[in-house]
Enzyme design. Structure first.
Site, PDB file in Angstrom:
ATOM      1  N   SER A  78       0.801  -1.222   0.000  1.00  9.03           N
ATOM      2  CA  SER A  78       0.000   0.000   0.000  1.00  9.03           C
ATOM      3  C   SER A  78       0.829   1.265   0.000  1.00  9.03           C
ATOM      4  O   SER A  78       0.289   2.351  -0.102  1.00  9.03           O
ATOM      5  CB  SER A  78      -0.947   0.009   1.201  1.00  9.03           C
ATOM      6  OG  SER A  78      -0.191  -0.101   2.380  1.00  9.03           O
TER       7      SER A  78
ATOM      8  N   HIS B 133       1.446   3.906   7.172  1.00  5.94           N
ATOM      9  CA  HIS B 133       0.873   4.787   6.168  1.00  5.94           C
ATOM     10  C   HIS B 133       1.240   6.231   6.460  1.00  5.94           C
ATOM     11  O   HIS B 133       1.843   6.543   7.470  1.00  5.94           O
ATOM     12  CB  HIS B 133      -0.663   4.655   6.157  1.00  5.94           C
ATOM     13  CG  HIS B 133      -1.141   3.422   5.443  1.00  5.94           C
ATOM     14  ND1 HIS B 133      -2.440   2.986   5.478  1.00  5.94           N
ATOM     15  CD2 HIS B 133      -0.495   2.525   4.669  1.00  5.94           C
ATOM     16  CE1 HIS B 133      -2.557   1.881   4.753  1.00  5.94           C
ATOM     17  NE2 HIS B 133      -1.385   1.586   4.268  1.00  5.94           N
TER      18      HIS B 133
ATOM     19  N   ASP C 136      -7.782   5.751   5.189  1.00  2.00           N
ATOM     20  CA  ASP C 136      -7.762   4.538   5.993  1.00  2.00           C
ATOM     21  C   ASP C 136      -8.984   4.333   6.862  1.00  2.00           C
ATOM     22  O   ASP C 136      -8.983   3.434   7.701  1.00  2.00           O
ATOM     23  CB  ASP C 136      -6.522   4.550   6.897  1.00  2.00           C
ATOM     24  CG  ASP C 136      -5.257   4.303   6.103  1.00  2.00           C
ATOM     25  OD1 ASP C 136      -4.172   4.529   6.663  1.00  2.00           O
ATOM     26  OD2 ASP C 136      -5.365   3.883   4.945  1.00  2.00           O
TER      27      ASP C 136
END
Lengths: 180, 167
Positions: free
Chosen positions: A57, A96, A123
């Site tokens: 990701s 992230h 998210d």
């Protein structure tokens, strides 16, 4: 058959003192590895100072199998930082980037929204049921440095535990049957 | 002392140590690069400015972004992640940072660019404080290396203001 007899002989001929010396040296190696790990935890202020990237990701920046060095300071969380966080109820940390920050005036508490660079949406789908924002206590550290490919060792050992057992078994056998 | 096993072990340890050392030096060399990036952002249009059903303000903008980030690339750079964030304060929040747009720049040639887009991520406030709000637009960049330490910095551009009434 003669080989089996030789192995049995060599195991019988191990003196107890030599065995203890070898066991203690092995114990020292394991303990010093543990000391280094705990010292790293202290220095970086994070519960896990090194993490392995497990998903794609954050590509093309971080690929699966890269390792990230984390650091957690008292500095406030700001947009653009790459953070590692745990969602309540899940034990795998997620790496992230922060895209939104709302910091309260008085208390300094902060609402944070994250998104993977390679994901289309933010998210919120990954957070716990009904949770819209991350808070400071969810965040384990900021990524400050990175090394490519080194994490594949950990991924292989986690996904195919048989390899872990083979390695430990071979190591154990080597220790027992070595001459010094 | 001269068995194959010992030699292989010594060779492997030495190779790994040298590799780690080279990675550290590569990362250290990034400290010596001369960096002078530049950027300009213009708000071309406020597309709409409304209060959502559950009370939060939301605004949609069209931005014109010009930037030259070529001096950030070194031989140890894998990509530069650039994003534009709106930063403002309200009575409840000391700081709000909302990312409006981001891009991954994989090569030096793509680092000098001009782009006109509407905001990629929604500009939503916590509350309804955006009418007549002064805010900064900050271009942040994050240099992600091939190996080693990551660098981040920003350029703050101030003087932007939202309209006093919803439209």
């Amino acid at each position: 058959m003669g080989w089996i007899g030789e192995t049995v002989d060599s195991i019988k001929s191990i003196q107890i003192r030599q065995l203890f010396t070898q066991a203690i040296s092995l114990g020292m190696i394991v303990t010093s590895a543990l000391i280094i790990w705990k010292a790293l935890m202290c220095v970086t202020g994070s519960e896990s100072p090194v993490v392995v990237v497990l998903s794609g990701s954050m590509e093309p920046g971080f690929k699966r199998g890269d390792i990230l060095f984390l650091h957690m300071s008292k500095d406030p969380v700001r947009a653009g930082e790459i953070v590692v966080f745990n969602v309540d109820g899940r034990d795998i940390p997620i790496v992230h980037r922060v895209i939104k920050v709302h910091e309260r005036e008085n208390t300094g508490e902060v609402d944070v929204l994250t998104k993977g660079d390679n994901n289309y949406g933010d998210d919120r789908l990954l957070y716990a049921e009904g949770q819209l924002w991350l808070h400071r206590h969810h965040i384990m550290g900021r990524a400050v440095g990175f090394l490519p490919y080194v994490g594949w060792v950990t991924i292989i050992m986690t996904e195919k535990p048989i390899i872990k057992y083979i390695l430990i078994g071979a190591l154990g056998l080597l220790v027992i049957t070595s001459k010094d | 002392m001269h068995s194959f096993g010992y030699r292989a072990n010594a060779l492997l340890t030495f190779a790994v140590t040298i590799l780690a050392f080279i990675c550290a030096i590569a990362s250290f060399s990034d400290n010596f690069s001369n960096q002078n990036p530049s950027a300009q952002i213009q708000i071309l249009n406020i597309n709409w400015f409304q209060k959502q059903p559950h009370g939060n303000d939301e605004v949609s903008l069209t931005l014109n972004i010009t930037a030259d980030l070529q001096s950030l690339f070194t031989w140890n750079t894998k990509q530069v992640f650039a994003f534009v964030a709106a930063e403002y304060e309200t009575s409840k929040n000391a700081l709000n940072q909302v990312s409006l747009w981001d891009a991954i720049i994989p090569e030096k040639e793509h680092a000098k660019f001009w782009i006109q887009i509407s905001n990629k991520y929604r500009f939503i406030d916590q509350g309804h404080n955006l009418r007549g709000k002064d805010f900064n637009l900050t271009l942040h960049w994050h240099v992600m290396p091939k190996t080693g330490k990551m660098f981040a910095d920003k350029i703050v551009m101030s003087g932007y203001r939202l309209p006093n009434a919803y439209r």
